[in-house]
Design an enzyme around this catalytic site. Structure first.
Site, PDB file in Angstrom:
ATOM      1  N   VAL A 121      23.604  15.647  26.583  1.00 35.56           N
ATOM      2  CA  VAL A 121      23.394  14.450  25.760  1.00 35.56           C
ATOM      3  C   VAL A 121      24.092  13.241  26.363  1.00 35.56           C
ATOM      4  O   VAL A 121      23.509  12.163  26.515  1.00 35.56           O
ATOM      5  CB  VAL A 121      23.878  14.687  24.314  1.00 35.56           C
ATOM      6  CG1 VAL A 121      23.850  13.388  23.509  1.00 35.56           C
ATOM      7  CG2 VAL A 121      23.007  15.739  23.638  1.00 35.56           C
ATOM      8  N   ASP A 162      34.269  12.629  31.601  1.00 33.49           N
ATOM      9  CA  ASP A 162      34.313  14.060  31.294  1.00 33.49           C
ATOM     10  C   ASP A 162      35.615  14.623  31.841  1.00 33.49           C
ATOM     11  O   ASP A 162      36.078  14.213  32.915  1.00 33.49           O
ATOM     12  CB  ASP A 162      33.119  14.781  31.919  1.00 33.49           C
ATOM     13  CG  ASP A 162      32.819  16.108  31.236  1.00 33.49           C
ATOM     14  OD1 ASP A 162      31.876  16.159  30.437  1.00 33.49           O
ATOM     15  OD2 ASP A 162      33.555  17.090  31.492  1.00 33.49           O
ATOM     16  N   LYS A 199      32.724  18.563  37.609  1.00 38.76           N
ATOM     17  CA  LYS A 199      31.467  17.939  37.200  1.00 38.76           C
ATOM     18  C   LYS A 199      31.441  16.470  37.604  1.00 38.76           C
ATOM     19  O   LYS A 199      30.423  15.973  38.105  1.00 38.76           O
ATOM     20  CB  LYS A 199      31.282  18.056  35.694  1.00 38.76           C
ATOM     21  CG  LYS A 199      29.979  17.449  35.183  1.00 38.76           C
ATOM     22  CD  LYS A 199      29.939  17.382  33.663  1.00 38.76           C
ATOM     23  CE  LYS A 199      29.815  18.756  33.054  1.00 38.76           C
ATOM     24  NZ  LYS A 199      29.687  18.699  31.575  1.00 38.76           N
ATOM     25  N   THR A 228      26.190  16.087  17.366  1.00 39.31           N
ATOM     26  CA  THR A 228      25.671  16.557  16.083  1.00 39.31           C
ATOM     27  C   THR A 228      26.811  17.170  15.287  1.00 39.31           C
ATOM     28  O   THR A 228      27.389  18.181  15.695  1.00 39.31           O
ATOM     29  CB  THR A 228      24.560  17.597  16.303  1.00 39.31           C
ATOM     30  OG1 THR A 228      23.515  16.996  17.082  1.00 39.31           O
ATOM     31  CG2 THR A 228      23.995  18.073  14.969  1.00 39.31           C
ATOM     32  N   GLU A 234      14.822  18.493  25.189  1.00 44.55           N
ATOM     33  CA  GLU A 234      14.985  18.848  26.595  1.00 44.55           C
ATOM     34  C   GLU A 234      13.614  18.920  27.249  1.00 44.55           C
ATOM     35  O   GLU A 234      12.668  19.446  26.688  1.00 44.55           O
ATOM     36  CB  GLU A 234      15.714  20.179  26.729  1.00 44.55           C
ATOM     37  CG  GLU A 234      17.170  20.086  26.286  1.00 44.55           C
ATOM     38  CD  GLU A 234      17.980  21.300  26.703  1.00 44.55           C
ATOM     39  OE1 GLU A 234      17.781  21.796  27.828  1.00 44.55           O
ATOM     40  OE2 GLU A 234      18.802  21.758  25.899  1.00 44.55           O
ATOM     41  N   LYS A 264      20.275  14.302  11.013  1.00 45.86           N
ATOM     42  CA  LYS A 264      20.062  15.141  12.200  1.00 45.86           C
ATOM     43  C   LYS A 264      19.901  16.609  11.818  1.00 45.86           C
ATOM     44  O   LYS A 264      18.968  17.286  12.275  1.00 45.86           O
ATOM     45  CB  LYS A 264      21.235  14.968  13.175  1.00 45.86           C
ATOM     46  CG  LYS A 264      21.147  15.857  14.428  1.00 45.86           C
ATOM     47  CD  LYS A 264      19.895  15.561  15.232  1.00 45.86           C
ATOM     48  CE  LYS A 264      19.721  16.529  16.401  1.00 45.86           C
ATOM     49  NZ  LYS A 264      20.724  16.379  17.442  1.00 45.86           N
ATOM     50  N   GLY A 316      14.439  28.657  20.292  1.00 46.92           N
ATOM     51  CA  GLY A 316      15.724  28.971  20.918  1.00 46.92           C
ATOM     52  C   GLY A 316      16.399  27.674  21.307  1.00 46.92           C
ATOM     53  O   GLY A 316      16.190  26.635  20.677  1.00 46.92           O
ATOM     54  N   CYS A 364      19.919  23.574  20.185  1.00 44.08           N
ATOM     55  CA  CYS A 364      19.907  22.754  18.964  1.00 44.08           C
ATOM     56  C   CYS A 364      19.447  23.507  17.726  1.00 44.08           C
ATOM     57  O   CYS A 364      20.211  23.643  16.767  1.00 44.08           O
ATOM     58  CB  CYS A 364      19.021  21.526  19.181  1.00 44.08           C
ATOM     59  SG  CYS A 364      19.708  20.338  20.353  1.00 44.08           S
ATOM     60  N   LYS A 407      21.596  26.500  16.352  1.00 47.50           N
ATOM     61  CA  LYS A 407      22.909  26.020  15.936  1.00 47.50           C
ATOM     62  C   LYS A 407      22.824  25.142  14.696  1.00 47.50           C
ATOM     63  O   LYS A 407      23.626  25.271  13.762  1.00 47.50           O
ATOM     64  CB  LYS A 407      23.547  25.242  17.092  1.00 47.50           C
ATOM     65  CG  LYS A 407      24.893  24.585  16.782  1.00 47.50           C
ATOM     66  CD  LYS A 407      25.522  23.993  18.024  1.00 47.50           C
ATOM     67  CE  LYS A 407      24.831  22.772  18.520  1.00 47.50           C
ATOM     68  NZ  LYS A 407      25.068  21.563  17.677  1.00 47.50           N
TER      69      LYS A 407
END
Length: 440
Positions: free
Chosen positions: A11, A30, A35, A124, A158, A207, A260, A263, A266
């Site tokens: 995101v 981050d 990364k 979220t 995605e 959301k 699956g 998002c 969960k």
């Protein structure tokens, strides 16, 4: 405007890059230094169409940069977006550890001389999280710090996230401050889309409610598919008839192996937990979850019925990602099928255009053989399972497939093949909620 995005995962990285494409100066932060080094070198750790090219373009013109340091990015930013993970706990509740940690770090950096800051929750989160964020900043920031809290949920899919950000169907901005609302509207000024202005709690709830409703549509059509299988009806035609009603629409009425990804599973669990905590059991969503969990086992039952014994039977699986156009294998239905097939002693090969790399270690744990080429994956197989709706699979050379497989049996878990083409080649074809086609 000057923006900081804390969290450079799926995101955060996509959002930050698209904000840079809109003309803002963006620092993606981050705490994973590896990364950050990868991003600074010009590579990206995820697969998402169009994203890599946009990153390179905006880094080159100086609108996008990457940093491991929150403290240095906040003073120079007008708006700080929080886009860190919110994973599920074992009871389905949301783990807000990362949110709380980042909010404390932000609070400890804020100083009155930095001026007014808008802190935006992009992750979220459960309803009323914004209140906790405000309390935490007040507790750990110095006196006289000027800030406001905004909830600005993301609705990214995605595989088409860049288009979803640059051409959204709506932008939700939740704030109890008109000043903050105007700041965030400036951020989105280059985007032509309806803006829904709400309070913070409503934005947070939107959301979870939206994703849970979409999951409900998927489970509904999968329940209808079982009725179709028993009666000889075609779920594709039933869904078409349902979807022509403008009150319903055709979107998310595709029967298959179930949902699956990172998002829907969960968010459904989280909304169930939120409702239970509030003393309002959401039994409808509990049934949505049950239907989804049973969908792939029902599919496996059909394979078992056809092959009788799975032990030592070679079964090929096309697709490992939870959906097409991504390498994401989180909550992948395909991997759940692979695991159960292996437990029954089947010899399993698997392939995917983008997810072979991310899935390799998991496949090795399961004893599944990864194969790069889709046709080599199916060579000598008793059964081919299509588990992800990649266009490569929908357009497969069925004649070539018929020549290399041991048995001409396909179980299409995504209903992507044409029954007419299947009949022409002479495959035995099992799909979800559509009439069975016998081998010629």
């Amino acid at each position: 405007m000057n923006l900081t995005i804390i969290g450079s995962g799926y995101v955060g990285l996509t959002t930050g890059t698209c904000f840079a494409e809109m003309g803002h100066h963006v620092i993606c932060v981050d705490n994973n230094r590896e990364k950050i080094r990868t991003l600074q070198s010009g590579s990206i750790p995820i697969y998402e169409p169009k994203l890599e090219d946009l990153i390179r373009k905006n880094v080159a013109v100086g609108r996008l940069e990457f940093s491991p340091d929150i403290a240095s990015s906040i003073p120079q930013s007008d708006v700080i977006f929080i886009a860190v993970p919110t994973p599920p706990n074992t009871d389905g509740s949301v783990d807000l550890t990362y949110i709380e940690k980042v909010v404390r770090e932000i609070a400890e950096v804020l100083k009155p001389e930095m001026g007014y800051k808008v802190i935006v929750d992009k992750s979220t989160v459960p309803v009323k999280t914004g209140e906790k964020v405000r309390q935490t900043i007040k507790r750990y920031a110095g006196p006289d710090v000027q800030f406001d809290i905004v909830s600005n949920p993301e609705f990214l899919r995605e595989g088409c996230a860049v288009d979803d950000l640059l051409h959204p169907d709506r932008i939700v901005i939740g704030s109890n401050s008109e000043r903050a609302m105007n700041v965030i509207k400036r951020v989105y000024q280059p985007i032509h889309a309806p803006i829904l202005e709400t309070d913070v709690n409503s934005a947070e709830l939107i959301k979870h409610a939206a994703n849970s409703f979409l999951a409900l549509k998927i489970s509904y059509i999968n329940a209808v598919a079982k009725v179709c299988e028993k009666t000889g009806a075609d779920v594709e035609l039933v869904a078409e008839g349902i979807g022509m009603d403008k009150r319903i629409s055709r979107h998310f009425l595709n029967a298959g192996l179930g949902y699956g990804g990172s998002c829907f599973p969960k968010d459904v669990k989280a909304f169930i937990n939120i409702s239970r905590t509030l003393g309002i059991p959401f039994t409808l969503l509990e049934e949505v979850e049950r239907i989804n969990d049973s969908q792939h086992t029902h599919f496996l039952d059909q394979i078992r019925d056809r092959l009788w014994v799975l032990k030592d039977k070679k079964i090929a699986v096309w697709g490992l990602a939870f959906k097409q156009n991504t390498g994401d294998i989180r909550e992948s239905i395909s991997l759940k099928l692979c695991e159960k097939l292996r437990k029954e002693g089947a010899i399993v090969t698997a392939t995917d255009p983008k997810a072979i790399g991310t899935a390799r270690s998991r496949l090795e744990e399961l004893g599944v053989t990864p194969v790069e080429d889709m046709y080599e994956c199916a060579r000598d197989a008793e059964v081919l399972i299509i588990a992800t709706e990649w266009s490569d699979y929908a357009n497969a050379d069925l004649q070539k497939l018929a020549e290399i497989m041991r048995n001409r049996i396909i179980f299409d878990g995504r209903n992507i093949l044409s029954p007419a083409n299947i009949r022409a080649v002479g495959f035995e074809y099992h799909s979800v909620g559509r009439p069975f086609i016998e081998e010629a």
